[in-house]
Design a protein around this motif. Structure first.
Motif, PDB file in Angstrom:
ATOM      1  N   PRO A  60       0.819  -1.035  -0.033  1.00 53.01           N
ATOM      2  CA  PRO A  60       0.008  -0.082  -0.203  1.00 53.01           C
ATOM      3  C   PRO A  60       0.922   1.162  -0.027  1.00 53.01           C
ATOM      4  CG  PRO A  60      -0.731  -1.445   1.805  1.00 53.01           C
ATOM      5  CD  PRO A  60       0.597  -2.044   1.148  1.00 53.01           C
ATOM      6  N   GLU A  61       0.449   2.446  -0.610  1.00 52.23           N
ATOM      7  CA  GLU A  61       0.979   3.604  -0.712  1.00 52.23           C
ATOM      8  C   GLU A  61       1.650   4.053   0.464  1.00 52.23           C
ATOM      9  OE1 GLU A  61       2.467   5.050  -3.304  1.00 52.23           O
ATOM     10  OE2 GLU A  61       1.707   3.299  -4.452  1.00 52.23           O
ATOM     11  N   GLU A  62       0.754   4.109   1.587  1.00 52.32           N
ATOM     12  CA  GLU A  62       1.102   4.624   2.800  1.00 52.32           C
ATOM     13  C   GLU A  62       2.153   3.726   3.362  1.00 52.32           C
ATOM     14  OE1 GLU A  62      -1.546   3.981   6.695  1.00 52.32           O
ATOM     15  OE2 GLU A  62      -2.323   5.637   5.584  1.00 52.32           O
ATOM     16  N   LEU A  63       2.183   2.448   3.406  1.00 47.17           N
ATOM     17  CA  LEU A  63       3.177   1.650   3.913  1.00 47.17           C
ATOM     18  C   LEU A  63       4.512   2.128   2.882  1.00 47.17           C
ATOM     19  CD1 LEU A  63       4.462  -0.525   5.649  1.00 47.17           C
ATOM     20  CD2 LEU A  63       3.741  -2.152   4.024  1.00 47.17           C
ATOM     21  N   ARG A  64       4.430   2.188   1.826  1.00 43.92           N
ATOM     22  CA  ARG A  64       5.638   2.576   0.858  1.00 43.92           C
ATOM     23  C   ARG A  64       6.369   4.066   1.272  1.00 43.92           C
ATOM     24  NH1 ARG A  64       6.698   0.235  -4.000  1.00 43.92           N
ATOM     25  NH2 ARG A  64       6.851   2.483  -4.824  1.00 43.92           N
ATOM     26  N   ALA A  65       5.448   4.897   1.426  1.00 41.30           N
ATOM     27  CA  ALA A  65       5.999   6.181   2.200  1.00 41.30           C
ATOM     28  C   ALA A  65       6.504   6.037   3.289  1.00 41.30           C
ATOM     29  CB  ALA A  65       4.627   7.238   2.094  1.00 41.30           C
ATOM     30  N   LEU A  66       5.738   5.263   4.123  1.00 42.19           N
ATOM     31  CA  LEU A  66       6.607   4.952   5.571  1.00 42.19           C
ATOM     32  C   LEU A  66       8.065   4.545   5.646  1.00 42.19           C
ATOM     33  CD1 LEU A  66       6.038   5.397   8.517  1.00 42.19           C
ATOM     34  CD2 LEU A  66       5.386   3.008   8.806  1.00 42.19           C
ATOM     35  N   VAL A  67       8.288   3.541   4.736  1.00 39.71           N
ATOM     36  CA  VAL A  67       9.482   3.017   4.506  1.00 39.71           C
ATOM     37  C   VAL A  67      10.317   3.966   4.002  1.00 39.71           C
ATOM     38  CG1 VAL A  67      10.696   0.901   3.084  1.00 39.71           C
ATOM     39  CG2 VAL A  67       8.498   0.393   4.446  1.00 39.71           C
ATOM     40  N   LEU A  68       9.969   4.423   2.773  1.00 42.60           N
ATOM     41  CA  LEU A  68      11.183   5.368   2.372  1.00 42.60           C
ATOM     42  C   LEU A  68      11.427   6.628   3.124  1.00 42.60           C
ATOM     43  CD1 LEU A  68       9.458   5.809  -1.277  1.00 42.60           C
ATOM     44  CD2 LEU A  68      11.394   4.846  -0.647  1.00 42.60           C
ATOM     45  N   VAL A  74      17.524   7.036   8.113  1.00 43.24           N
ATOM     46  CA  VAL A  74      18.736   6.432   8.169  1.00 43.24           C
ATOM     47  C   VAL A  74      19.832   6.834   7.266  1.00 43.24           C
ATOM     48  CG1 VAL A  74      19.848   4.055   8.086  1.00 43.24           C
ATOM     49  CG2 VAL A  74      17.586   4.344   8.897  1.00 43.24           C
ATOM     50  N   GLU A  75      19.657   7.049   6.099  1.00 42.86           N
ATOM     51  CA  GLU A  75      20.725   7.588   5.171  1.00 42.86           C
ATOM     52  C   GLU A  75      21.110   9.239   5.661  1.00 42.86           C
ATOM     53  OE1 GLU A  75      19.407   5.543   0.996  1.00 42.86           O
ATOM     54  OE2 GLU A  75      18.640   7.688   1.356  1.00 42.86           O
ATOM     55  N   THR A  77      21.362  10.185   8.703  1.00 38.69           N
ATOM     56  CA  THR A  77      22.094  10.155   9.821  1.00 38.69           C
ATOM     57  C   THR A  77      23.423   9.450   9.461  1.00 38.69           C
ATOM     58  OG1 THR A  77      21.109   7.995  10.555  1.00 38.69           O
ATOM     59  CG2 THR A  77      20.149  10.098  11.379  1.00 38.69           C
ATOM     60  N   GLN A  78      23.633   8.756   8.812  1.00 37.91           N
ATOM     61  CA  GLN A  78      24.732   8.049   8.241  1.00 37.91           C
ATOM     62  C   GLN A  78      25.812   8.824   7.353  1.00 37.91           C
ATOM     63  OE1 GLN A  78      23.809   4.262   6.541  1.00 37.91           O
ATOM     64  NE2 GLN A  78      23.201   3.235   8.465  1.00 37.91           N
ATOM     65  N   ALA A  79      25.166  10.045   6.719  1.00 35.36           N
ATOM     66  CA  ALA A  79      25.915  10.546   5.978  1.00 35.36           C
ATOM     67  C   ALA A  79      26.738  11.644   6.685  1.00 35.36           C
ATOM     68  CB  ALA A  79      24.822  11.389   5.040  1.00 35.36           C
ATOM     69  N   VAL A  80      26.264  11.843   8.212  1.00 37.76           N
ATOM     70  CA  VAL A  80      26.710  12.913   9.007  1.00 37.76           C
ATOM     71  C   VAL A  80      28.211  12.449   9.348  1.00 37.76           C
ATOM     72  CG1 VAL A  80      26.797  14.193  11.162  1.00 37.76           C
ATOM     73  CG2 VAL A  80      24.659  13.719   9.780  1.00 37.76           C
TER      74      VAL A  80
END
Length: 80
Positions: A60-68, A74-75, A77-80
């Motif tokens: 579902p789009e809602e789940l996809r948006a949450l995962v993205l 995460v990306e 916080t790791q880029a810092v």
């Protein structure tokens, strides 16, 4: 190796049409003669089809948006 052992060892490849003609013919002939292996084949075919159907479903789009959103967080916080 017995016929059943050989057929069952190659059953996965047989289900996915990945065997050479000679091996596929051997498995097909064995399945025609062996009820136990036919049952194993039917189970494998049912599982293969269930996985195919599940892979076609879209989240579902809602789940996809949450995962993205989580991935981006995460990306960031790791880029810092």
């Amino acid at each position: 190796m017995t016929d059943c052992e050989k057929a069952r060892a190659e059953l996965e490849e047989y289900l996915h049409n990945e065997l050479g003609a000679e091996d596929a013919a051997m498995v097909a002939q064995h399945l025609a003669e062996c009820e136990d292996c036919r049952s194993e084949h039917r189970l494998g075919a049912a599982l293969t089809e269930a996985v195919r159907r599940a892979c076609r479903e879209r989240a579902p789009e809602e789940l996809r948006a949450l995962v993205l959103t989580h991935i981006r967080s995460v990306e960031a916080t790791q880029a810092v």
